[in-house]
Write a protein that holds these residues in place. Structure first.
Motif, PDB file in Angstrom:
ATOM      1  N   GLY A  69      10.695  35.674 -16.655  1.00  9.47           N
ATOM      2  CA  GLY A  69      10.526  34.460 -15.870  1.00  9.47           C
ATOM      3  C   GLY A  69       9.925  34.690 -14.513  1.00  9.47           C
ATOM      4  N   PHE A  70      10.496  33.976 -13.509  1.00 14.78           N
ATOM      5  CA  PHE A  70       9.873  33.885 -12.197  1.00 14.78           C
ATOM      6  C   PHE A  70      10.887  34.165 -11.096  1.00 14.78           C
ATOM      7  N   SER A  71      10.617  35.218 -10.348  1.00 17.23           N
ATOM      8  CA  SER A  71      11.440  35.522  -9.173  1.00 17.23           C
ATOM      9  C   SER A  71      10.921  34.735  -7.987  1.00 17.23           C
ATOM     10  N   ASP A  72      11.838  34.353  -7.080  1.00 17.20           N
ATOM     11  CA  ASP A  72      11.390  33.661  -5.866  1.00 17.20           C
ATOM     12  C   ASP A  72      11.395  34.575  -4.647  1.00 17.20           C
ATOM     13  N   ILE A  73      11.648  35.864  -4.853  1.00 17.62           N
ATOM     14  CA  ILE A  73      11.659  36.928  -3.839  1.00 17.62           C
ATOM     15  C   ILE A  73      12.580  36.649  -2.660  1.00 17.62           C
ATOM     16  N   LEU A  74      13.514  35.693  -2.799  1.00 15.48           N
ATOM     17  CA  LEU A  74      14.385  35.390  -1.666  1.00 15.48           C
ATOM     18  C   LEU A  74      15.256  36.586  -1.287  1.00 15.48           C
ATOM     19  N   ALA A  75      15.569  37.432  -2.263  1.00 17.24           N
ATOM     20  CA  ALA A  75      16.366  38.620  -1.960  1.00 17.24           C
ATOM     21  C   ALA A  75      15.611  39.580  -1.053  1.00 17.24           C
ATOM     22  N   ASP A  76      14.278  39.461  -1.023  1.00 15.78           N
ATOM     23  CA  ASP A  76      13.464  40.360  -0.208  1.00 15.78           C
ATOM     24  C   ASP A  76      13.070  39.770   1.138  1.00 15.78           C
ATOM     25  N   LEU A  77      13.507  38.538   1.415  1.00  8.36           N
ATOM     26  CA  LEU A  77      13.070  37.867   2.640  1.00  8.36           C
ATOM     27  C   LEU A  77      14.042  38.037   3.806  1.00  8.36           C
ATOM     28  N   SER A  78      15.107  38.809   3.614  1.00  8.85           N
ATOM     29  CA  SER A  78      16.121  38.946   4.666  1.00  8.85           C
ATOM     30  C   SER A  78      15.510  39.392   5.988  1.00  8.85           C
ATOM     31  N   GLY A  79      14.647  40.393   5.930  1.00 10.67           N
ATOM     32  CA  GLY A  79      14.044  40.911   7.146  1.00 10.67           C
ATOM     33  C   GLY A  79      13.195  39.878   7.854  1.00 10.67           C
ATOM     34  N   LYS A  80      12.465  39.080   7.081  1.00  9.95           N
ATOM     35  CA  LYS A  80      11.612  38.053   7.688  1.00  9.95           C
ATOM     36  C   LYS A  80      12.447  36.968   8.346  1.00  9.95           C
ATOM     37  N   LEU A  81      13.548  36.568   7.712  1.00  5.83           N
ATOM     38  CA  LEU A  81      14.414  35.552   8.305  1.00  5.83           C
ATOM     39  C   LEU A  81      15.036  36.066   9.607  1.00  5.83           C
ATOM     40  N   VAL A  82      15.395  37.345   9.624  1.00  3.24           N
ATOM     41  CA  VAL A  82      15.922  37.957  10.848  1.00  3.24           C
ATOM     42  C   VAL A  82      14.858  37.951  11.946  1.00  3.24           C
ATOM     43  N   ASP A  83      13.619  38.277  11.596  1.00  4.46           N
ATOM     44  CA  ASP A  83      12.538  38.281  12.588  1.00  4.46           C
ATOM     45  C   ASP A  83      12.348  36.892  13.206  1.00  4.46           C
ATOM     46  N   LEU A  84      12.419  35.867  12.357  1.00  2.00           N
ATOM     47  CA  LEU A  84      12.258  34.499  12.856  1.00  2.00           C
ATOM     48  C   LEU A  84      13.394  34.130  13.807  1.00  2.00           C
ATOM     49  N   ALA A  85      14.625  34.506  13.431  1.00  5.59           N
ATOM     50  CA  ALA A  85      15.779  34.227  14.296  1.00  5.59           C
ATOM     51  C   ALA A  85      15.659  34.976  15.615  1.00  5.59           C
ATOM     52  N   LYS A  86      15.166  36.187  15.548  1.00 11.58           N
ATOM     53  CA  LYS A  86      15.000  36.993  16.765  1.00 11.58           C
ATOM     54  C   LYS A  86      13.995  36.336  17.711  1.00 11.58           C
ATOM     55  N   GLU A  87      12.898  35.817  17.159  1.00 11.58           N
ATOM     56  CA  GLU A  87      11.898  35.138  17.997  1.00 11.58           C
ATOM     57  C   GLU A  87      12.492  33.911  18.675  1.00 11.58           C
ATOM     58  N   LEU A  88      13.307  33.166  17.957  1.00 13.49           N
ATOM     59  CA  LEU A  88      13.882  31.943  18.514  1.00 13.49           C
ATOM     60  C   LEU A  88      15.014  32.235  19.488  1.00 13.49           C
ATOM     61  N   ASN A  89      15.746  33.333  19.229  1.00 13.28           N
ATOM     62  CA  ASN A  89      16.888  33.685  20.068  1.00 13.28           C
ATOM     63  C   ASN A  89      16.479  34.388  21.355  1.00 13.28           C
ATOM     64  N   LYS A  90      15.220  34.807  21.407  1.00 17.27           N
ATOM     65  CA  LYS A  90      14.684  35.509  22.580  1.00 17.27           C
ATOM     66  C   LYS A  90      15.514  36.761  22.889  1.00 17.27           C
ATOM     67  N   ALA A  91      16.157  36.800  24.032  1.00 17.59           N
ATOM     68  CA  ALA A  91      16.807  38.046  24.460  1.00 17.59           C
ATOM     69  C   ALA A  91      18.238  38.197  23.957  1.00 17.59           C
ATOM     70  N   GLN A  92      18.742  37.251  23.181  1.00 15.10           N
ATOM     71  CA  GLN A  92      20.135  37.347  22.728  1.00 15.10           C
ATOM     72  C   GLN A  92      20.306  38.526  21.755  1.00 15.10           C
ATOM     73  N   PRO A  93      21.412  39.262  21.894  1.00 17.37           N
ATOM     74  CA  PRO A  93      21.601  40.461  21.068  1.00 17.37           C
ATOM     75  C   PRO A  93      22.220  40.185  19.699  1.00 17.37           C
ATOM     76  N   THR A  94      22.526  38.916  19.416  1.00 21.03           N
ATOM     77  CA  THR A  94      23.195  38.591  18.147  1.00 21.03           C
ATOM     78  C   THR A  94      22.413  37.525  17.375  1.00 21.03           C
ATOM     79  N   ILE A  95      22.654  37.509  16.056  1.00 21.03           N
ATOM     80  CA  ILE A  95      22.074  36.500  15.168  1.00 21.03           C
ATOM     81  C   ILE A  95      23.200  35.920  14.330  1.00 21.03           C
TER      82      ILE A  95
END
Length: 326
Positions: free
Chosen positions: A139-165
């Motif tokens: 069938g068809f994978s949606d690769i969501l299991a591989d997107l963890s790093g990208k979601l973290v990067d997006l949160a980091k950009e929005l959180n700016k200097a905050q040390p937590t997500i």
């Protein structure tokens, strides 16, 4: 507008499915059991089923002539949905999401399965490998299991200097812990601490959001799972009530009010699945078909939500977005 492309498609061997092929050649239409996520009352969820129907027409499979489409929505019990379509005589199963796909494999080792929207089919035991599924499912994978790093990067950009997500995840799900671990590793690699709040059901959502807000968060990552997909509307509205922007891996979530969404084009995936169904009905072995991964991943930003919450979205993120929603 720019789009990022992800590739992949791999092939492997298995056993023949003469019963399905014979049914297709005979006078009786073949019964397909489609087990979608979400709700038929939600326009987007329903559009995915319609995309599958359009795909059937594209490959020349006419409903009530070549095939009968039996739709059983997952709701809260994927095992029951699978059981229902099997009892009604489904000859091919099309489960959507990891939970329904795992339920399908638990209940049959002989009926062909064309799964949709599965994050990591190897990790949950649907296939032995992407190249050689080795069983009755492909069938068809949606690769969501591989997107963890990208979601973290997006949160980091929005959180700016905050040390937590902040991270909201579903604990009552077999793959939940695995995705949480992947996100935690990605956060640590980025030099950040992951503050997680797990919930087993929607009744625990408000308490979890209160804790997240008390930790001075402005945005949170919502773990992609069948539960968070089905409850995305409630999660989005509750988070906004607490002044929190959400980051989802389902593009439709941004259209429904989340701050950011980054994920695959599900409409394309659902419209393509009938190509696999058609090949199986013509006698192809399931593992001769590739376990496909998305060729298109989209980044959407909801500017109205950002304005409502008073969140400044970095220009670099806006420039990269495939779509800005106003």
């Amino acid at each position: 507008m720019r789009r990022r492309d992800f590739i992949k498609g791999i092939v492997g061997p298995f056993v023949a499915w003469p019963l399905v092929a014979d049914a297709q050649r005979g006078s009786e239409p073949t019964r397909l059991g489609l087990i979608p996520l979400g709700s038929p009352s939600n326009n987007y969820d329903f559009s995915l089923v319609e995309a599958f129907r359009q795909g059937l027409r594209k490959v020349g499979l006419i409903e009530n002539q070549n095939v009968v489409l039996d739709v059983a929505w997952v709701k809260n019990d994927p095992d029951q949905a699978v059981r229902d379509v099997l009892q009604r005589g489904a000859q091919v199963l099309i489960p959507c999401g990891s939970s329904a796909s795992a339920a399908a494999q638990r209940q049959t080792a002989t009926v062909p399965i064309v799964f949709l929207s599965v994050g990591d089919p190897v990790a949950i035991g649907l296939v032995e490998s992407l190249a050689r599924p080795g069983r009755n499912a492909t069938g068809f994978s949606d690769i969501l299991a591989d997107l963890s790093g990208k979601l973290v990067d997006l949160a980091k950009e929005l959180n700016k200097a905050q040390p937590t997500i902040s991270y909201l995840w579903h604990t009552a799900w077999p793959d939940g812990q695995h995705r949480y671990d992947s996100t935690k590793q990605a956060a640590e690699k980025a030099g950040l601490e992951l503050q997680s709040n797990g919930i087993a059901n929607s009744a625990q959502l408000n308490d979890a959001l209160v804790v997240i807000k008390q930790n001075s968060a402005t945005v949170l990552i919502v773990q992609p799972s069948p539960f968070t997909y089905g409850q995305r509307g409630q999660i989005i509205s509750a988070a906004i009530k607490y002044g929190l922007g959400t980051i989802f891996a389902f593009p439709v979530a941004a259209r429904e009010g989340s701050l950011i969404a980054y994920g695959p084009d599900y409409l394309h995936m659902y419209s393509r699945a009938p190509f696999y169904v058609d090949r199986i009905l013509k006698g192809s072995k399931p593992s001769e078909l590739p376990v496909e991964q998305p060729t298109k991943v989209e980044l959407l930003v909801n500017l109205n939500t950002a304005k409502t919450l008073g969140i400044e979205v970095p220009l670099a993120l806006l420039v990269r977005a495939d779509e800005l929603l106003e």
